[in-house]
Design an enzyme around this catalytic site. Structure first.
Site, PDB file in Angstrom:
ATOM      1  N   GLU A   1      95.215  31.997   6.615  1.00 28.53           N
ATOM      2  CA  GLU A   1      96.574  32.441   6.331  1.00 28.53           C
ATOM      3  C   GLU A   1      96.738  32.592   4.823  1.00 28.53           C
ATOM      4  O   GLU A   1      97.007  31.597   4.125  1.00 28.53           O
ATOM      5  CB  GLU A   1      97.587  31.416   6.852  1.00 28.53           C
ATOM      6  CG  GLU A   1      97.492  31.204   8.347  1.00 28.53           C
ATOM      7  CD  GLU A   1      98.811  30.675   8.899  1.00 28.53           C
ATOM      8  OE1 GLU A   1      99.438  31.386   9.681  1.00 28.53           O
ATOM      9  OE2 GLU A   1      99.213  29.574   8.521  1.00 28.53           O
TER      10      GLU A   1
ATOM     11  N   HIS B   1      98.904  23.546   6.727  1.00 24.87           N
ATOM     12  CA  HIS B   1      99.656  24.794   6.536  1.00 24.87           C
ATOM     13  C   HIS B   1     100.075  24.896   5.063  1.00 24.87           C
ATOM     14  O   HIS B   1     100.360  23.878   4.420  1.00 24.87           O
ATOM     15  CB  HIS B   1     100.887  24.808   7.441  1.00 24.87           C
ATOM     16  CG  HIS B   1     101.597  26.127   7.419  1.00 24.87           C
ATOM     17  ND1 HIS B   1     102.474  26.460   6.420  1.00 24.87           N
ATOM     18  CD2 HIS B   1     101.525  27.199   8.240  1.00 24.87           C
ATOM     19  CE1 HIS B   1     102.921  27.691   6.630  1.00 24.87           C
ATOM     20  NE2 HIS B   1     102.359  28.163   7.740  1.00 24.87           N
TER      21      HIS B   1
HETATM   22  P1  PGA Z   1     104.965  34.356   9.391  1.00 23.88           P
HETATM   23  O1  PGA Z   1     104.425  32.854   9.383  1.00 23.88           O
HETATM   24  O2  PGA Z   1     104.302  35.059  10.543  1.00 23.88           O
HETATM   25  O3  PGA Z   1     106.444  34.223   9.589  1.00 23.88           O
HETATM   26  O4  PGA Z   1     104.600  34.956   8.080  1.00 23.88           O
HETATM   27  C1  PGA Z   1     103.065  32.618   9.556  1.00 23.88           C
HETATM   28  C2  PGA Z   1     102.722  31.188   9.321  1.00 23.88           C
HETATM   29  O5  PGA Z   1     103.289  30.567   8.404  1.00 23.88           O
HETATM   30  O6  PGA Z   1     101.888  30.632  10.031  1.00 23.88           O
END
Ligand code: PGA
Length: 260
Positions: free
Chosen positions: A169, A97
């Site tokens: 992401e 992440h």
């Molecule tokens: P968020 O987080 O939906 O709060 O932007 C997404 C993530 O970090 O996976």
């Protein structure tokens, strides 16, 4: 039709008490969902994994961990090993992440070792990749994502790909200061990720589910969900309240039911 993945990473937001109450409610709600249509998962903090597992044990909800060391055991203070997660009955291990990369110096080589370890222990790695805003503005997003994929998945055999999940992401879209990505951009990038995976692994690569995450919220989730290039939603803030998460699940489920 493959199930559509919908999951949430709680990050460091819930105590065990809060997490078990949430899980209990979600487990009861999930009885209405057809597991052939939605693959539902939650990723609590380490101390909550066992109590949450007890709440969801007889439900279809899959359980994930937010990180893992690659070694089976050893002198690694503060770390958690694949053996320990396997013993709990973890299905998914979230790896790489952007917050782990940014605050804990995790890099693609570490993630690669973790991917191999997760697979060796029968858990699915959910490999998070994403470009920074600077990389996007320099028009090198696809190159950066391609590099991340190639290093994170290095050494995997084709037949292992069936147990791999990718989450795209974009770093600039995540969290409080995140800017939601346009559906067109997400669709384009998911297509490019699919091209890279196919070049690397042929058909096995083409079938890897690619989830989208980063400021997925009530205003935009359907636009991502409805895109054929998006195989799942990976949600943070909009899923931390169980009512909010249930609403998203309910709508996606009814749309998938009508497509059946
Ligand atoms: P968020 O987080 O939906 O709060 O932007 C997404 C993530 O970090 O996976």
């Amino acid at each position: 039709m493959n199930p559509f993945y919908i999951g949430t990473n709680w990050k460091m937001t819930k105590t065990t008490k809060e997490g078990t109450a949430y899980s209990k409610e979600l487990a009861a709600f999930s009885e209405q969902l057809d597991p052939a249509l939605i693959e539902l998962f939650i990723i609590p903090s380490f101390p909550s994994l066992v109590p949450v597992k007890n709440e969801i044990n007889s439900s279809q909800i899959r359980l994930g961990a937010q990180n893992m060391h690659w070694a089976e055991r050893g002198a690694y203070t503060g770390e958690v090993s694949p053996v320990m997660l396997k013993e709990i009955g973890i299905d998914i291990v979230e790896l790489g992440h952007s917050e782990r990369r940014e605050y804990f110096n995790e890099n693609d080589h570490d993630i690669n070792k973790k991917v191999h370890a997760a697979l060796q222990y029968g858990m699915k790695p959910l490999v998070c990749i994403g470009e920074t805003l600077e990389e996007k503005e320099n028009n090198i997003s696809v190159e950066m994502l391609s590099k991340q994929l190639k290093v994170c998945l290095k050494g995997l055999e084709k037949d292992q790909l069936v147990n791999v999940l990718i989450a795209y992401e974009p770093v600039w879209a995540i969290g409080e200061r995140g800017i939601p990505a346009t559906p067109d951009y997400v669709s384009y990038i998911h297509g490019e990720i699919r091209v890279v995976l196919t070049e690397m692994y042929g058909n096995e690569g083409a079938d890897v589910p690619i989830l989208f995450g980063g400021s997925v919220n009530h205003d935009n989730y359907l636009s991502y969900f409805e895109d054929d290039n998006v195989n799942g939603l990976f949600i943070g803030r909009a899923a931390w309240d169980v009512l909010s998460f249930k609403e998203i699940l309910k709508t996606c489920h009814s749309k998938l039911t009508s497509l059946k």
